[in-house]
Design a protein around this motif. Sequence first.
Motif, PDB file in Angstrom:
ATOM      1  N   SER A  37      15.656 107.675  91.094  1.00 58.16           N
ATOM      2  CA  SER A  37      15.522 108.062  89.897  1.00 58.16           C
ATOM      3  C   SER A  37      17.102 108.138  89.423  1.00 58.16           C
ATOM      4  O   SER A  37      17.099 108.387  88.058  1.00 58.16           O
ATOM      5  CB  SER A  37      14.696 109.399  89.602  1.00 58.16           C
ATOM      6  N   THR A  38      18.052 108.281  89.974  1.00 57.10           N
ATOM      7  CA  THR A  38      19.626 108.391  89.599  1.00 57.10           C
ATOM      8  C   THR A  38      19.940 107.266  89.031  1.00 57.10           C
ATOM      9  O   THR A  38      19.605 105.904  88.981  1.00 57.10           O
ATOM     10  CB  THR A  38      20.427 108.623  91.085  1.00 57.10           C
ATOM     11  N   GLN A  39      20.870 107.520  87.889  1.00 57.10           N
ATOM     12  CA  GLN A  39      21.395 106.341  87.064  1.00 57.10           C
ATOM     13  C   GLN A  39      22.210 105.372  87.880  1.00 57.10           C
ATOM     14  O   GLN A  39      22.373 104.204  87.534  1.00 57.10           O
ATOM     15  CB  GLN A  39      22.195 107.363  86.166  1.00 57.10           C
ATOM     16  N   ASP A  40      23.019 105.791  89.020  1.00 60.66           N
ATOM     17  CA  ASP A  40      23.497 104.956  90.065  1.00 60.66           C
ATOM     18  C   ASP A  40      22.707 103.995  90.532  1.00 60.66           C
ATOM     19  O   ASP A  40      23.037 102.887  90.725  1.00 60.66           O
ATOM     20  CB  ASP A  40      24.442 105.752  90.850  1.00 60.66           C
ATOM     21  N   PHE A  41      21.847 104.426  91.146  1.00 60.39           N
ATOM     22  CA  PHE A  41      20.469 103.434  91.643  1.00 60.39           C
ATOM     23  C   PHE A  41      19.861 102.571  90.468  1.00 60.39           C
ATOM     24  O   PHE A  41      20.018 101.273  90.724  1.00 60.39           O
ATOM     25  CB  PHE A  41      19.764 104.343  92.140  1.00 60.39           C
ATOM     26  N   GLY A 340       7.377  86.254  71.699  1.00 61.22           N
ATOM     27  CA  GLY A 340       7.605  85.999  73.329  1.00 61.22           C
ATOM     28  C   GLY A 340       8.976  86.086  73.464  1.00 61.22           C
ATOM     29  O   GLY A 340       9.807  86.431  72.693  1.00 61.22           O
ATOM     30  N   ALA A 341       9.128  86.532  74.764  1.00 64.17           N
ATOM     31  CA  ALA A 341      10.564  86.837  75.376  1.00 64.17           C
ATOM     32  C   ALA A 341      10.698  86.659  76.690  1.00 64.17           C
ATOM     33  O   ALA A 341       9.501  86.691  77.587  1.00 64.17           O
ATOM     34  CB  ALA A 341      10.820  88.218  75.091  1.00 64.17           C
ATOM     35  N   VAL A 342      11.629  86.088  77.212  1.00 63.73           N
ATOM     36  CA  VAL A 342      12.090  86.134  78.588  1.00 63.73           C
ATOM     37  C   VAL A 342      12.855  87.351  78.941  1.00 63.73           C
ATOM     38  O   VAL A 342      13.785  87.634  78.444  1.00 63.73           O
ATOM     39  CB  VAL A 342      12.898  84.726  78.904  1.00 63.73           C
ATOM     40  N   PHE A 343      12.297  88.006  80.182  1.00 63.41           N
ATOM     41  CA  PHE A 343      12.984  89.286  80.505  1.00 63.41           C
ATOM     42  C   PHE A 343      13.221  89.200  81.939  1.00 63.41           C
ATOM     43  O   PHE A 343      12.459  88.541  82.654  1.00 63.41           O
ATOM     44  CB  PHE A 343      12.244  90.457  79.865  1.00 63.41           C
ATOM     45  N   VAL A 344      14.061  90.213  82.501  1.00 63.24           N
ATOM     46  CA  VAL A 344      13.962  90.281  84.078  1.00 63.24           C
ATOM     47  C   VAL A 344      13.208  91.795  84.313  1.00 63.24           C
ATOM     48  O   VAL A 344      13.345  92.709  83.370  1.00 63.24           O
ATOM     49  CB  VAL A 344      15.542  90.506  84.440  1.00 63.24           C
ATOM     50  N   GLN A 345      12.645  91.644  85.194  1.00 66.77           N
ATOM     51  CA  GLN A 345      11.963  92.935  85.817  1.00 66.77           C
ATOM     52  C   GLN A 345      12.859  93.935  86.142  1.00 66.77           C
ATOM     53  O   GLN A 345      13.581  93.873  87.192  1.00 66.77           O
ATOM     54  CB  GLN A 345      10.655  92.600  86.905  1.00 66.77           C
ATOM     55  N   THR A 346      13.154  95.043  85.657  1.00 63.78           N
ATOM     56  CA  THR A 346      13.783  96.243  86.045  1.00 63.78           C
ATOM     57  C   THR A 346      13.269  97.542  86.002  1.00 63.78           C
ATOM     58  O   THR A 346      12.114  97.564  85.499  1.00 63.78           O
ATOM     59  CB  THR A 346      15.355  96.203  85.128  1.00 63.78           C
ATOM     60  N   ILE A 347      14.013  98.593  86.493  1.00 66.48           N
ATOM     61  CA  ILE A 347      13.267  99.817  86.228  1.00 66.48           C
ATOM     62  C   ILE A 347      14.187 100.658  85.464  1.00 66.48           C
ATOM     63  O   ILE A 347      14.144 101.893  85.148  1.00 66.48           O
ATOM     64  CB  ILE A 347      13.536 100.488  87.637  1.00 66.48           C
ATOM     65  N   VAL A 348      15.052  99.886  84.338  1.00 72.45           N
ATOM     66  CA  VAL A 348      15.683 100.754  83.337  1.00 72.45           C
ATOM     67  C   VAL A 348      14.892 101.289  82.424  1.00 72.45           C
ATOM     68  O   VAL A 348      13.660 100.655  81.876  1.00 72.45           O
ATOM     69  CB  VAL A 348      16.749  99.475  82.575  1.00 72.45           C
ATOM     70  N   SER A 349      15.087 102.580  82.136  1.00 76.21           N
ATOM     71  CA  SER A 349      14.236 103.458  81.355  1.00 76.21           C
ATOM     72  C   SER A 349      14.588 103.315  79.748  1.00 76.21           C
ATOM     73  O   SER A 349      15.839 103.454  79.422  1.00 76.21           O
ATOM     74  CB  SER A 349      14.216 105.015  81.787  1.00 76.21           C
ATOM     75  N   PRO A 350      13.506 103.316  78.968  1.00 73.06           N
ATOM     76  CA  PRO A 350      13.816 103.413  77.527  1.00 73.06           C
ATOM     77  C   PRO A 350      14.343 104.811  77.081  1.00 73.06           C
ATOM     78  O   PRO A 350      14.647 104.866  75.808  1.00 73.06           O
ATOM     79  CB  PRO A 350      12.735 102.986  76.858  1.00 73.06           C
TER      80      PRO A 350
END
Length: 352
Positions: A37-41, A340-350
């Motif tokens: 959950s850290t921002q660095d990770f 439609g959109a192309v996106f990458v799967q990440t864990i970046v939180s809104p």
Amino acid sequence: MADLPTHTIVFEILTRLPAKDVGRSKSVCKQWYALLSTQDFVKIHCSRSVVSSSQRVLLIDDLTCYVRPIISNNNDYGPSSTVTFPFHHQNNDVSILSHLNGLLCVCLNHTYELLLWNPTTTAFKRLSTPDSHGFYINNLDAIGLYVDADDDYKVLHIKRRSGVLGVYVYSREVDSWRNIPFITRQEYLSPHFNWSAGTFCGGTLYFTVCECWIGGTNVVICFDVNSEQFKEISFPPVPSNGMVQGVLVNVKNVLHMFASTGMFEMTIDLWTLQGDYWIKVLSCPPIPPISLSLWCDITHYVTNGNWFVMTKLGKLFTIKMDMKPFECFYPVSWFRGFKGAVFVQTIVSPSI
């Protein structure tokens, strides 16, 4: 494990996991949950997720919203999975305005509200406020999503309302909007000019601004995300004897533009920005008139050297940069990515 240093083998392995596996790994133990959950990770994991294998296409129609992986070997989609919107909507009336590092900035068309949404984690954040910030009007407003030098995700919102301009920046870090000055020619704020969505590249947001008639003015507006200053650069020197449109694409942190011009026949050139000047990369022969259902938009680039374009109907075409087979490429028009959109799967939180 409680004092797991960031340079350990475990950390290196976890930052290379697919985004959904990271989500599952959070339930292993409290220490892993805290670490993941850290921002660095999140930042390191995101930088390692921007690869073709993590790319997905999200498509919205009147009944469903679904996500498909891209199979670059045969230029097709893999099996689709249905996505359930985690927010209230009416008949899938969701427009996609911008995307960056797994986050989508979307508009709910029935309320005009702006949201940040990660379709991989399903987390979302409403950006609308009681003092009328965070509401988007199609064909009048422009949106750009970016991250600044402090790793703060932000939304630039250019609002045109009856000749009155407002330029606002939303910060994920402080969860609020603020006004900033717009320093460039005021005529670009007229509804006669069409603003594209912002394309983030090298610390700058770029917008194409095109006058809505033949022979009109076409420019590129640049917004430095750290100094928050605007400037204008010229459009590529394309013929102005027809309709002109430019689609901006970030390719490995270098800005490119597919510039199309013409009326009954379209000509498309690929340009790259060097400093403040455009250099032509390649041209295609004139393309004869085509069915409206096949008009398409440049959506993304993958690391194997192929450009992918996606039609309004979701069909995928490819341009191999070394062979230049433009016979499978159609003019840039009509489908603007709202559905439609192309996106990458990440864990970046809104949200923080």
